[in-house]
Design an enzyme around this catalytic site. Sequence first.
Site, short mmCIF file in Angstrom:
data_model
loop_
_atom_site.label_atom_id
_atom_site.label_comp_id
_atom_site.label_asym_id
_atom_site.label_seq_id
_atom_site.Cartn_x
_atom_site.Cartn_y
_atom_site.Cartn_z
N LYS A 112 -3.53 5.02 7.70
CA LYS A 112 -3.77 3.45 7.61
C LYS A 112 -5.72 3.74 6.77
O LYS A 112 -5.86 2.53 6.26
CB LYS A 112 -3.22 2.57 8.30
CG LYS A 112 -2.29 2.13 8.58
CD LYS A 112 -2.52 1.51 9.86
CE LYS A 112 -0.57 0.93 10.26
NZ LYS A 112 0.46 2.28 10.66
N ASP A 113 -5.85 4.67 6.85
CA ASP A 113 -7.16 5.13 6.41
C ASP A 113 -7.34 4.94 4.98
O ASP A 113 -8.19 4.28 4.31
CB ASP A 113 -7.69 6.32 6.77
CG ASP A 113 -7.88 6.90 8.46
OD1 ASP A 113 -8.60 6.26 8.54
OD2 ASP A 113 -7.60 7.38 8.71
#
Length: 463
Positions: A112-113
Amino acid sequence: MKYFSTRGQVKDISFEDAVMMGLAEDGGLLLPASLPQLSERDLKHFSELKYERLAYEVMRRFISGIPENDLMEVISKSYSPQNFDTPEIIPVVKAGDIKIAELFHGPTLAFKDMALQFLGNLFEYILKKRGRRMNIIGATSGDTGSAAIYGMRGKENVNVFILYPRGRVSHIQERQMASVEDSNVFCISAAGSFDDCQDTVKALFNDLEFKREYGLGAVNSINWARILAQIVYYFHIYFKAVKRVGDSVNIVVPTGNFGNIFAGYIARRMGLPIKLVLAANRNNILTRAVKFGDYSVEKVRPTHSPSMDIQVASNFERYLYYLYGGSCEKVAEAMENLKLEKEIEIRGQYLGQIQRDFIASDASDEDIEAMIRLIHDKSDYVIDPHTACAVSAAYKMEMASPDTVCLATAHPAKFPEVIEDALGFRPEEPEAIKRLEGMPERSYKMDADPDEVKSFIISSLKG
Ligand SMILES: *Cc1c(COP(=O)(O)O)cnc(C)c1O
């Protein structure tokens, strides 16, 4: 490029407005008016680009209204090698009979980064330009929250409120979120499931007066900018995995909210020759939808892969728009049915289409442990439980080959208990986790109740 809502009541809005709106004001999700088409020549050109440049080339086709240099700067800040623990950004490695794309080299060790680093810088850019403030509210089953917090911490004009289901996220995930000291970050430990948290967030966004007055913004995967950032790495991974540009590659995606795999679907529609395999855990609403046309909501069951413990996959609505041949009426009708009957039936030509678009398979907790062992036995490589769902799908669908890439969505050290059960030892902790040891933590306990959360936000902003 203009954006519109899947439910048809919001139309012709700009990219920046789509990013700021998050959920569309008619309750639908925003999509670009058309999908850019790439030629073989474009693909060849893309295959030679470094990550930042590739991101620019993909994204600019979906964005109007941001000057080139500004966009390039937002992208460079997000994907600068400083934010990742390897200059490769996304290494693609061989493990067992397959390839693994390691999407977990960002600050919170989860894929998700990749999207939230970009979203944080994009929000800051847009807010500065407009002289506005924003309060981000998000629900997380674990990884979104920490990635959102690391994307937004210390950014100007932004506060971030993250709800997570108490006791249903891993220790490390909770520690990552609660240990961030920046004064613009608020963690809410809520009594309820992830779906309860998500419903609470949706209720706050549907409270249009509150939404406007407090400048609410979204970071969960309903935000189009997140999908956009994720489209980029399908190209990047494809180029790393393929022998000859133009050949087909299978990409297996551990799926929860359907955000990641939807980005892959868009990449394919743009002309990237990939086959998409949807990998679920025992919360298998999406595999039932693909196999039998049965998208019916069951109770969420806790599994070894908590970031995929989801029933209603919010981004599935985006896919429905394309499945129904671009009919917003049909989407709105299906979503109404989902609300009333807790199900959508996909029949006839639509069932045929979804089965051409995706191959689907789900994994039990036993499968997850078995796959962690299998890959470790074959290659001395440790996969996390979410990645194990993808590996399970690759083997079950008899696609385990070097032409198949499983997306590794988290670092195994984020889920040490499962790894220990499977392998008898704990994975080595990277620096980003060791650092958390003994740091003070701060989170606020309450129910997953819209009124309670709303009062908390109002009082926090006064204080
Ligand atoms: C969020 C998450 C997923 C699911 O991704 P979606 O985009 O919601 O489908 C899978 N694995 C991990 C580790 C995650 O954090």
